[in-house]
Design a protein around this motif. Structure first.
Motif, PDB file in Angstrom:
ATOM      1  N   THR A 124      11.548  18.206  48.126  1.00 34.73           N
ATOM      2  CA  THR A 124      12.782  18.567  48.798  1.00 34.73           C
ATOM      3  C   THR A 124      12.897  20.085  48.798  1.00 34.73           C
ATOM      4  OG1 THR A 124      13.824  16.522  48.039  1.00 34.73           O
ATOM      5  CG2 THR A 124      15.287  18.278  48.793  1.00 34.73           C
ATOM      6  N   ALA A 125      12.990  20.687  49.983  1.00 34.39           N
ATOM      7  CA  ALA A 125      12.903  22.143  50.081  1.00 34.39           C
ATOM      8  C   ALA A 125      13.359  22.601  51.466  1.00 34.39           C
ATOM      9  CB  ALA A 125      11.458  22.594  49.822  1.00 34.39           C
ATOM     10  N   PRO A 126      13.451  23.916  51.684  1.00 33.93           N
ATOM     11  CA  PRO A 126      13.790  24.417  53.014  1.00 33.93           C
ATOM     12  C   PRO A 126      12.725  24.032  54.038  1.00 33.93           C
ATOM     13  CG  PRO A 126      14.018  26.146  51.349  1.00 33.93           C
ATOM     14  CD  PRO A 126      13.320  25.005  50.688  1.00 33.93           C
ATOM     15  N   GLY A 127      13.160  23.440  55.142  1.00 33.28           N
ATOM     16  CA  GLY A 127      12.216  22.968  56.145  1.00 33.28           C
ATOM     17  C   GLY A 127      11.405  24.070  56.791  1.00 33.28           C
ATOM     18  N   VAL A 128      11.934  25.295  56.796  1.00 29.04           N
ATOM     19  CA  VAL A 128      11.191  26.383  57.439  1.00 29.04           C
ATOM     20  C   VAL A 128       9.885  26.683  56.700  1.00 29.04           C
ATOM     21  CG1 VAL A 128      13.197  27.442  58.539  1.00 29.04           C
ATOM     22  CG2 VAL A 128      12.576  28.124  56.193  1.00 29.04           C
ATOM     23  N   VAL A 146      14.685  35.074  59.526  1.00 31.23           N
ATOM     24  CA  VAL A 146      14.151  33.844  58.937  1.00 31.23           C
ATOM     25  C   VAL A 146      12.638  33.885  58.827  1.00 31.23           C
ATOM     26  CG1 VAL A 146      14.095  32.637  61.175  1.00 31.23           C
ATOM     27  CG2 VAL A 146      14.204  31.323  59.039  1.00 31.23           C
ATOM     28  N   THR A 147      11.959  34.567  59.765  1.00 34.09           N
ATOM     29  CA  THR A 147      10.498  34.623  59.702  1.00 34.09           C
ATOM     30  C   THR A 147      10.032  35.326  58.432  1.00 34.09           C
ATOM     31  OG1 THR A 147      10.636  36.564  61.136  1.00 34.09           O
ATOM     32  CG2 THR A 147      10.104  34.453  62.183  1.00 34.09           C
ATOM     33  N   ARG A 148      10.661  36.466  58.112  1.00 33.86           N
ATOM     34  CA  ARG A 148      10.273  37.187  56.894  1.00 33.86           C
ATOM     35  C   ARG A 148      10.641  36.395  55.647  1.00 33.86           C
ATOM     36  NH1 ARG A 148      12.329  43.233  56.724  1.00 33.86           N
ATOM     37  NH2 ARG A 148      11.497  42.953  54.606  1.00 33.86           N
ATOM     38  N   TRP A 149      11.842  35.837  55.637  1.00 34.84           N
ATOM     39  CA  TRP A 149      12.294  35.062  54.473  1.00 34.84           C
ATOM     40  C   TRP A 149      11.342  33.896  54.210  1.00 34.84           C
ATOM     41  CZ3 TRP A 149      13.767  30.159  53.131  1.00 34.84           C
ATOM     42  CH2 TRP A 149      14.570  30.001  51.993  1.00 34.84           C
ATOM     43  N   ALA A 150      11.006  33.167  55.263  1.00 31.38           N
ATOM     44  CA  ALA A 150      10.161  31.984  55.095  1.00 31.38           C
ATOM     45  C   ALA A 150       8.745  32.359  54.681  1.00 31.38           C
ATOM     46  CB  ALA A 150      10.138  31.179  56.396  1.00 31.38           C
TER      47      ALA A 150
END
Length: 278
Positions: A181-185, A228-232
């Motif tokens: 279970t985690a961020p889908g990105v 979001v791209t950098r965060w992911a």
């Protein structure tokens, strides 16, 4: 730690035999959970576990439906649709989640794993600790917003070889051993692999396709003050580094294999620092 074989039966049919050691011995439960909630996965025909007294590991053996060889590589649209389908499956019961609090602890946990390896005379590249300390310094500022949708079931090894497309264009997901279970990105970052430098433009294109396929529009939202791209990318690289270090410390006690692994981990850490730093 795992392997896959095709077994040819006397009646002319074939099945897939997959075996794995801990920590991959719950995949049969994941497949049952996923299939019960409509996710296209191979049919689980049978599963059994046994204990290996020589290694102290449990061993899982599964017989799976043989899908045959894939007809072609999956398209971007199919990858997006599969990612949406994964996120529609309820979170796996009893599995720890990679939420904001868990992300924040990854660099410090990895530093402890590194200390264990170094105490055994391994993994002494100074760049490892330097990058991990840099990530620990920003982790509590950059961990926020992990639970912004998509949040839920994660494949964890989502890439083109884990999406089987047959001759009719039907796709099914393979290799669910590390689902959590985690961020889908993080799955969307995983799609492009880790052999080359992260491609933010390609990731954004997949995110847009994901939203067009029915994923939540918040997949494109900034997180913790970052695109979001950098965060992911940053958290994906930090997460897989922590996993590499755990594997090296617990399951790969072979210093002869360290050199290549250390080089890969240093590169991933540098990518994480670049993505998550201000």
């Amino acid at each position: 730690m795992s392997g896959v074989e095709r077994l040819h039966l006397p009646d002319g049919h074939a099945v897939i035999f997959k075996y794995s050691r801990g920590p991959f011995t719950d995949e049969h439960l994941t497949l049952r959970h996923a299939r019960a909630h409509g996710l296209p996965v191979p049919e689980l025909l049978s599963a059994a576990t046994t204990y290996d007294p020589q290694t102290g590991d449990d061993i899982l053996g599964m017989l799976l439906e043989d899908l045959g060889d894939p007809a072609r590589e999956p398209t971007l649209a199919e990858a997006a649709a599969a990612a949406v389908a994964i996120q529609q499956v309820p979170a796996l019961p009893g599995r720890p989640g990679l939420d904001s609090a868990a992300l924040a602890t990854l660099p410090s946990r990895a530093l402890k794993r590194l200390a264990t390896l170094q105490a055994a005379g391994r993994w002494h590249d100074p760049a490892l600790a330097r990058h991990l300390r840099a990530l620990a310094a920003v982790a509590y500022d950059r961990c926020h917003d992990a639970e912004i949708p998509p949040w839920g079931m994660l494949h964890s090894e989502f890439h083109p070889t884990s999406l089987h497309v047959d001759g009719s264009g039907r796709w099914r997901l393979l290799d669910m051993a590390r689902a959590c279970t985690a961020p889908g990105v993080l799955d969307l970052v995983s799609w492009q692999g880790t052999q080359t430098a992260p491609d933010t433009a390609a990731l954004y294109e997949l995110l847009v396709a994901y939203v067009a396929a029915g994923g939540p529009a918040t997949a494109l939202s900034n997180r913790a003050g970052l695109p979001v791209t950098r965060w992911a990318i940053g958290w994906h690289r930090m997460w897989i580094v922590d996993w590499y270090l755990e594997q090296a410390a617990r399951w790969i006690p072979t210093p002869a294999l360290d050199e290549n692994a250390v080089a890969v981990v240093v590169r991933h850490l540098a990518e994480a620092v670049d993505a998550l730093s201000a």
